[in-house]
Write a protein that holds these residues in place. Structure first.
Motif, short mmCIF file in Angstrom:
data_model
loop_
_atom_site.label_atom_id
_atom_site.label_comp_id
_atom_site.label_asym_id
_atom_site.label_seq_id
_atom_site.Cartn_x
_atom_site.Cartn_y
_atom_site.Cartn_z
N PRO A 83 37.57 33.39 48.24
CA PRO A 83 38.91 33.86 47.86
C PRO A 83 39.75 32.84 47.08
CG PRO A 83 38.40 34.57 50.07
CD PRO A 83 37.28 33.66 49.65
N PRO A 84 39.82 31.57 47.52
CA PRO A 84 40.62 30.63 46.73
C PRO A 84 40.13 30.54 45.28
CG PRO A 84 40.01 29.66 48.82
CD PRO A 84 39.24 30.93 48.70
N LEU A 85 38.83 30.63 45.10
CA LEU A 85 38.26 30.60 43.75
C LEU A 85 38.76 31.80 42.96
CD1 LEU A 85 36.21 28.92 42.08
CD2 LEU A 85 34.50 30.64 42.69
N ALA A 88 42.17 31.40 41.83
CA ALA A 88 42.37 30.32 40.86
C ALA A 88 41.86 30.66 39.47
CB ALA A 88 41.68 29.04 41.35
N ILE A 89 40.92 31.57 39.35
CA ILE A 89 40.36 31.88 38.02
C ILE A 89 41.43 32.55 37.15
CG2 ILE A 89 38.77 33.44 36.81
CD1 ILE A 89 36.71 32.92 38.93
N PRO A 90 41.68 32.01 35.95
CA PRO A 90 42.68 32.65 35.08
C PRO A 90 42.19 34.03 34.65
CG PRO A 90 41.99 30.50 34.23
CD PRO A 90 41.05 30.85 35.33
N GLY A 91 43.05 35.04 34.83
CA GLY A 91 42.68 36.42 34.53
C GLY A 91 42.28 36.61 33.08
N PHE A 92 42.96 35.87 32.22
CA PHE A 92 42.74 35.98 30.80
C PHE A 92 41.30 35.59 30.44
CE2 PHE A 92 43.58 34.28 26.50
CZ PHE A 92 44.04 35.45 25.96
N TRP A 93 40.88 34.47 31.01
CA TRP A 93 39.54 33.93 30.75
C TRP A 93 38.49 34.85 31.36
CZ3 TRP A 93 35.96 31.77 34.30
CH2 TRP A 93 34.90 31.07 33.69
N ILE A 144 38.45 45.69 37.03
CA ILE A 144 37.84 44.51 37.67
C ILE A 144 38.73 43.28 37.43
CG2 ILE A 144 35.85 42.95 37.64
CD1 ILE A 144 34.09 45.35 37.03
N THR A 145 39.26 43.18 36.21
CA THR A 145 40.16 42.07 35.90
C THR A 145 41.36 42.06 36.85
OG1 THR A 145 39.56 42.34 33.59
CG2 THR A 145 41.48 40.99 34.05
N LEU A 146 41.93 43.25 37.09
CA LEU A 146 43.08 43.34 37.98
C LEU A 146 42.67 43.08 39.43
CD1 LEU A 146 45.00 46.50 36.72
CD2 LEU A 146 45.58 44.10 36.38
N ALA A 147 41.46 43.53 39.79
CA ALA A 147 41.02 43.46 41.19
C ALA A 147 40.73 42.03 41.63
CB ALA A 147 39.78 44.33 41.39
N LEU A 148 40.36 41.17 40.68
CA LEU A 148 39.94 39.82 41.08
C LEU A 148 41.03 39.06 41.86
CD1 LEU A 148 37.67 37.55 40.85
CD2 LEU A 148 39.07 36.71 38.97
N PRO A 149 42.21 38.83 41.27
CA PRO A 149 43.21 38.07 42.03
C PRO A 149 43.73 38.84 43.24
CG PRO A 149 44.17 38.88 39.99
CD PRO A 149 42.70 39.20 39.93
N THR A 150 43.84 40.17 43.09
CA THR A 150 44.36 40.99 44.18
C THR A 150 43.38 41.02 45.35
OG1 THR A 150 45.33 42.33 42.44
CG2 THR A 150 45.41 43.21 44.66
N GLY A 151 42.12 41.26 45.02
CA GLY A 151 41.08 41.27 46.06
C GLY A 151 40.99 39.92 46.75
N ALA A 152 41.12 38.86 45.98
CA ALA A 152 41.05 37.52 46.56
C ALA A 152 42.21 37.28 47.51
CB ALA A 152 41.04 36.48 45.44
N GLN A 187 41.71 36.56 51.43
CA GLN A 187 42.24 35.33 52.00
C GLN A 187 43.07 35.64 53.25
OE1 GLN A 187 44.22 33.29 48.86
NE2 GLN A 187 43.44 31.30 49.49
N LEU A 188 43.98 36.60 53.11
CA LEU A 188 44.87 36.95 54.21
C LEU A 188 44.12 37.55 55.37
CD1 LEU A 188 47.91 38.42 52.39
CD2 LEU A 188 48.03 37.05 54.46
N LEU A 189 43.23 38.49 55.05
CA LEU A 189 42.56 39.23 56.09
C LEU A 189 41.57 38.35 56.85
CD1 LEU A 189 42.71 42.09 57.16
CD2 LEU A 189 40.76 42.68 55.72
N SER A 190 40.87 37.47 56.15
CA SER A 190 39.90 36.63 56.86
C SER A 190 40.63 35.66 57.78
CB SER A 190 39.00 35.88 55.86
OG SER A 190 39.77 35.15 54.97
#
Lengths: 544, 322
Positions: free
Chosen positions: B139-141, B144-149, B181-189, B193-196
């Motif tokens: 999750p931290p990864l 941290a990944i820039p959505g744009f990239w 998928i682009t939107l889901a990455l930071p949101t899912g992370a 993070q919170l749930l774990s």
């Protein structure tokens, strides 16, 4: 200066390069073999997809849209009274089969072709020309075209196909302006709709080789071939309808995605090719279509009301310390020309003044020494306790600007001049221009007529450079009052000489418009204003 | 309950009014003359009289306080004003952009919940220490990944490389996948993070020991007993997640050339289309207000200890047997 966000673009270019490097799969090059199709017979039919960076915003030809990308689209819908031949820069007949100006450039008479119809079937008459122009005046600054009508007195219909446009003050730039998209002639059906309601293009009725099929904001504008089109300018050597069935202008904001869409075969033509992508595209045999923008070149424009640069010696010293070729080679590429004059070489009336701008740092140092600017301990010159430190105002909307200016910063540092770069978006750039808190402005302006000198330097115009030079002012007004085009070119040359010899501006490079196409696509060209010309002669290959 | 909702609605109006006021102050304090911006940066031959006419037409010549009140009154009538460059109603522009944004935001949220929650459950469920640690570090990864990239990477791989999905446009379901998928990455992370974290804590609670002692297997412990409690903190940040999705659309819609709210926002900001920017700010504020209200109404369904609309004291008294 289009409103594209070029700053983010530069960042993207880097990010994209990184992406390509990291992704294991190769950016496959579908284009193999020679750059084919250049001399093949054009294929009739087919649908061309053209990726542009910005939504057109307004499809009203004289309205204010997104600049170049809007005109790429609206150029296909409307024709102009005159055509400026991009090869010769001469004005040629188009909707007007002949035209003349009086000696002091206040009255212009156009005789129209009698075989032209609008897309709704109504014939083109002198009344349509008058109505189009009067509509622009009524719209005021909401119309991009209004600045072409300074001193407008009125348009008179002489007979069904003859029209006379008169001005209270000379306007020798007007014939050239008539060739631009915003002065394109629209039909009565367009003008019947209120100005603010024409943005969607539904009401736009022109005489152009394409008509609007559909417009979806932020997605695409689909144009369809106009049946029976038969009035291309003679020098295009096309006598009939467009070859293509349709053209789809697809909005693709990110330059790297445009490039990828082209190389992966998803689109046929892309606009707004970034300097960083030029090498990739040429290496993969994707043909480029490029043309230097006419107008005033990118370079150092001095705010002569500021104490340090009000001294011509300092300005000349900066000219000899500026290595324009190095900036071109580092920040840009060979598609761009090194500036030779305030005007870019593609501007009618351009004169080579490069003799004033030799790169010679020794001469520069000598001039500064002579003017009493002595090197301080920190490598920056000083005079009477004042540091030779200058503020540069610039816009972040074009990626290479930053690299160009950082290099310039180093070059001037070598002779002991310090530059502080103050970049920002268009509004903050305009704000500093108005307040005058800058010594040097890094700017350009694309326009297909030498009158751009007047709008940039005349003390009667906005005059953001605070120039007060009666000699120059007289030349700038004289060129506007000279109806004969050859005589006018001489006056424009004198004005360029004056600007160069006074070092009001130091040219560095000429902005260049670059398109890239699939190797099989033919007939996509840039007009005299270095914007997309009509696609009447464009065609796709028969089979993929 | 009715009183509670009335109070919350009053609060919502207060929040919107504050959003209006702050955005008005910020937008009108920006450098630049709106009239000159309408005319464009290349307009050098515009006369002051023409600029004055333009200001008068858009009401920009009135004192700021009058403009403030005028717009506020318009807002109360549901009129968000007109976009400066196109002259079209702001509410139309937002309304047209919305469906396309909802498509990718909804799919993105779904993917985020499935993968975020899945990852959290897998990480806490796994008995393999190495795997568990690996899963906890993901999750931290993702955050941290820039959505744009990441978006460019997706387009490079799955559109330009292997042509599975279109690179541009909004035609068909396929066009929604990569942006989602682009939107889901930071949101899912964020969800993972919170749930774990909260699952880990919940599994240490004494009541879990009781459940285990009664003979429940790990699956029953996890899904029947721990997850419901552990989900509460994740629910609390729904407002944040919605915000993340909304702001994520600016990048996703730009890179994937989709129409939508993100694109409208990017263009409006670039052009300093003040009424449109303000309309978007107010719309986003409205979305937050509604989301938070919904979350508050959902709490009692998950946790019976929470009762809405009654002060704490009253609840305690109610619990006392008569």
């Amino acid at each position: 200066m289009s409103s594209t966000n070029w700053g983010r673009t530069a960042l993207l270019g880097t990010a994209f390069a990184l992406t390509v490097a990291l992704s294991a799969c190769s950016a496959s090059t579908t284009a193999s073999g020679p750059a084919a199709g250049t001399d093949a017979d054009p294929v009739v039919g087919g649908d061309l997809t053209f990726a542009i960076a910005n939504d057109p915003i307004s499809l009203n030809p004289s309205g204010t849209g997104a600049g170049n990308d809007t005109w790429y689209v609206t150029r296909q819908l409307v024709d102009s009274l005159l055509y400026q031949n991009p090869d010769t820069n001469e004005l040629e007949p188009w909707l007007a089969k002949s035209w003349e100006a009086n000696a002091d450039a206040t009255v212009f008479t156009f005789v129209l072709r009698d075989d032209v119809t609008f897309s709704d079937g109504t014939p083109l008459t002198a009344g349509d020309v008058k109505a189009t122009f009067d509509d622009i005046i009524a719209a005021g600054p909401k119309s991009q075209a209004v600045s072409s009508f300074v001193g407008y007195k009125g348009t008179t219909v002489i007979d069904e196909h003859t029209v006379e446009v008169s001005f209270n003050t000379p306007n020798a730039a007007f014939p050239n302006s008539t060739s631009s998209v915003p002065l394109g002639i629209v039909g009565a059906a367009t003008l019947a709709v209120p100005y603010d309601d024409r943005a969607t293009g539904d009401a736009v009725v022109g005489t152009g080789p394409f008509v609007l099929g559909s417009y979806t904001k932020d997605v695409e504008t689909v144009l369809e071939r106009r049946d029976g089109y038969a009035w291309s300018p003679a020098s295009r050597e096309l006598d009939g309808e467009a070859y293509l069935d349709s053209v789809t202008f697809q909005v693709v904001p990110e330059p790297a995605v445009r490039t990828g869409s082209l190389t992966s075969g998803q689109v046929d033509v892309i606009g707004g090719v970034q300097p960083v992508d030029v090498d990739t595209l040429t290496a993969s045999s994707f043909p480029l279509v490029s043309r230097g923008n006419p107008g005033v070149s990118f370079g150092e424009y001095f705010n002569v009301s500021r104490p340090i640069v009000s001294d011509i010696v300092v300005r000349e010293a900066i000219a000899h310390a500026t290595n324009a070729a190095e900036i071109r080679d580092t920040a840009l590429n060979d598609e761009f020309n090194v500036g030779t004059s305030i005007l870019a070489a593609t501007t009618p009336g351009w004169a080579d003044e490069s003799g004033y701008f030799e790169f010679d740092p020794k001469e520069s140092a000598k001039l500064l020494d002579g003017a009493g600017w002595k090197l301080g301990d920190d490598g920056i010159r000083e005079k009477d306790g004042t540091k030779l430190s200058l503020v540069v105002n610039w816009i972040t909307n074009f990626g290479p600007n930053q690299t160009s200016l950082e290099l310039l910063q180093q070059q001037l540092k070598d002779v002991g001049i310090e530059l502080t770069l103050q970049g920002g978006d268009v509004p903050s750039f305009l704000e500093r221009q108005t307040s005058g808190d800058f010594d040097i402005s890094w700017q350009n302006l694309s326009r297909a007529d030498g009158d751009v000198l007047r709008t940039t330097f005349s003390s009667a115009a906005t005059n953001t450079l605070r120039i007060d030079d009666p000699t120059l002012e007289a030349l700038l007004q004289e060129q506007l009052a000279t109806g004969d085009q050859a005589a006018r070119a001489t006056v424009l040359a004198d004005a360029q000489e004056r600007i160069a010899s006074q070092y009001y501006q130091i040219p560095v490079h000429e902005l260049t418009s670059i398109l890239a196409t699939q190797p099989t696509v033919t007939g996509v060209t840039l007009g005299a204003d270095s914007r997309l010309d009509q696609l009447t002669g464009a065609s796709l290959a028969a089979a993929e | 309950m009715t009183r509670y909702i009335t109070r919350r609605l009053a609060q919502a109006i207060g929040v919107l009014w504050a959003a209006y006021t702050v955005s008005f102050l910020v937008l009108y304090a920006l450098p630049g003359d709106p009239a000159k911006l309408i005319a464009g940066p290349d307009a050098t031959d515009i006369t002051p009289a023409q600029l004055d006419a333009l200001r008068a037409e858009f009401g920009l010549d009135k004192p700021l306080i009058v403009q403030y009140v005028d717009r506020l009154l318009g807002l109360m009538r549901g009129d968000l004003g007109q976009s400066l460059p196109t002259g079209r109603p702001v509410s139309d522009l937002i309304g047209e952009a919305l469906p396309s944004t909802i498509q990718i935001a909804a799919l993105g949220l779904l993917l985020a919940i499935i993968f975020g929650a899945g990852l959290a459950i897998l990480a806490t469920f796994s008995r393999n220490q190495a795997l568990s640690r690996l899963l906890f570090s993901l999750p931290p990864l993702g955050v941290a990944i820039p959505g744009f990239w990441f978006a460019l990477l997706l387009i490079q791989w799955f559109s330009f490389g292997i042509p599975l999905f279109p690179a541009v446009g909004n035609v068909g379901f396929a066009s929604t996948v990569l942006p989602a998928i682009t939107l889901a990455l930071p949101t899912g992370a964020t969800i993972a993070q919170l749930l774990s974290k909260s699952l880990t804590n919940t599994l240490r609670e004494p009541y879990i020991d009781t459940v285990r002692a009664k003979g429940a297997g790990p699956a029953r412990v996890h899904f029947r007993h721990a997850l419901r409690n552990a989900a509460l903190p994740a629910l609390t940040v729904t407002g944040l997640i919605v915000g993340q999705l909304l702001s994520g659309t600016v990048v996703a819609e730009t890179v994937f050339s989709r129409p939508g709210l993100g694109r409208v926002t990017a263009t409006a900001v670039a052009q300093q289309d003040i009424p449109l920017v303000q309309g978007i700010v107010l719309f986003a504020a409205g979305v937050f207000v509604v989301t938070n209200l919904l979350v508050d109404l959902i709490y009692p369904l998950l946790d019976p200890r929470i009762v809405i609309g009654r002060p704490r004291v009253a609840r305690v008294q109610a619990g006392v047997p008569a």
